[in-house]
Design an enzyme around this catalytic site. Structure first.
Site, PDB file in Angstrom:
ATOM      1  N   HIS A  61      45.966  62.263 -42.955  1.00  0.00           N
ATOM      2  CA  HIS A  61      46.387  62.735 -44.456  1.00  0.00           C
ATOM      3  C   HIS A  61      45.447  61.735 -45.378  1.00  0.00           C
ATOM      4  CE1 HIS A  61      49.391  65.685 -43.833  1.00  0.00           C
ATOM      5  NE2 HIS A  61      50.206  64.913 -43.366  1.00  0.00           N
ATOM      6  N   HIS A 119      48.819  59.847 -37.962  1.00  0.00           N
ATOM      7  CA  HIS A 119      49.169  61.342 -38.495  1.00  0.00           C
ATOM      8  C   HIS A 119      48.933  61.016 -40.044  1.00  0.00           C
ATOM      9  CE1 HIS A 119      51.115  65.041 -39.562  1.00  0.00           C
ATOM     10  NE2 HIS A 119      51.531  64.548 -40.433  1.00  0.00           N
ATOM     11  N   GLU A 120      49.439  59.910 -40.382  1.00  0.00           N
ATOM     12  CA  GLU A 120      49.544  59.529 -41.889  1.00  0.00           C
ATOM     13  C   GLU A 120      48.004  59.132 -41.910  1.00  0.00           C
ATOM     14  OE1 GLU A 120      51.855  60.190 -43.532  1.00  0.00           O
ATOM     15  OE2 GLU A 120      53.144  60.780 -41.823  1.00  0.00           O
ATOM     16  N   GLU A 169      49.619  69.821 -42.437  1.00  0.00           N
ATOM     17  CA  GLU A 169      50.182  69.173 -41.481  1.00  0.00           C
ATOM     18  C   GLU A 169      49.794  69.449 -40.113  1.00  0.00           C
ATOM     19  OE1 GLU A 169      52.658  67.017 -41.758  1.00  0.00           O
ATOM     20  OE2 GLU A 169      52.185  67.037 -44.130  1.00  0.00           O
TER      21      GLU A 169
END
Length: 208
Positions: free
Chosen positions: A105, A101-102, A172
């Site tokens: 980003h 997930h990071e 997100e």
């Protein structure tokens, strides 16, 4: 408007350029080398390759709260930080889901997008204040004009905040979707998010 954009741009550019140093200092994070956590380091390298980005630097914070974040002004200067609480409470597959997930980003340059959105929101807030104080000290006694300026000062930054929150949520959701593609499975991230949410709820209940 130019003045508002200038001051907001200066403040947010500094925050964006030094975002990694600032947030890592706040979290008391320490850099991790391969010899410190080879299993975690290998996972970061593998997920970075699957995401198609340079391998980010890895940091660990001593915080007990399960959390993770990505920072850095671009993928070439990416940083992923996880907390001790995350490593202690989550299984390996779940940790990798959070890291994926990071990674998303970083790949999507969300730090830059946040900086741009913050600059625009900051400029709007400064302009609203300028309009209000300009109307207050203009020497005119028109009550309607002053009330309009006050309403503008209150509502405009509020609308900007709502828009900023909506953009943040969209980022997100996009990171969640991209994380599944990067890791190749959705169970890890979904299970991790449930555990993180449960841990935060327990923490909040203890502080009530």
């Amino acid at each position: 408007m130019i003045i508002g954009l200038f001051f907001a741009g200066i403040m947010n550019f500094g925050s964006y350029w030094f975002s990694d140093r600032i947030v890592l200092k706040i979290y008391g994070a320490e850099k991790v080398e391969r010899s410190d956590r080879p299993d975690l380091y290998d996972a970061v390298e593998r997920l970075a390759e699957d995401a198609g980005i340079p391998v980010p630097e890895l940091y660990i914070s001593k915080m007990d709260v399960p959390n993770a974040f990505a920072t850095g002004r671009n993928p070439e200067h990416g940083v992923v930080c996880v907390t001790q609480g995350l490593l202690r409470n989550l299984e390996q597959e779940e940790v990798e889901g959070v890291i994926a997930h990071e990674m998303a980003h970083i790949k999507n340059r969300d730090t830059l997008i946040n900086a741009v959105v913050a600059t625009i929101a900051g400029a709007i807030a400064i302009i609203a204040e300028m309009v209000f104080w300009g109307a207050l000290f203009s020497g005119k006694d028109e009550e309607g004009e002053l009330l309009s300026a006050m309403a503008f000062m209150i509502l405009t930054p509020l609308i900007a905040t709502i828009i900023r929150t909506a953009i943040s949520r969209k980022m997100e959701f996009r990171a969640d979707s991209d994380a599944v593609s990067i890791q190749g499975k959705k169970e890890g991230l979904s299970s991790a998010l449930r555990k993180i949410s449960s841990a935060n709820e327990r923490k909040n209940s203890r502080h009530k």
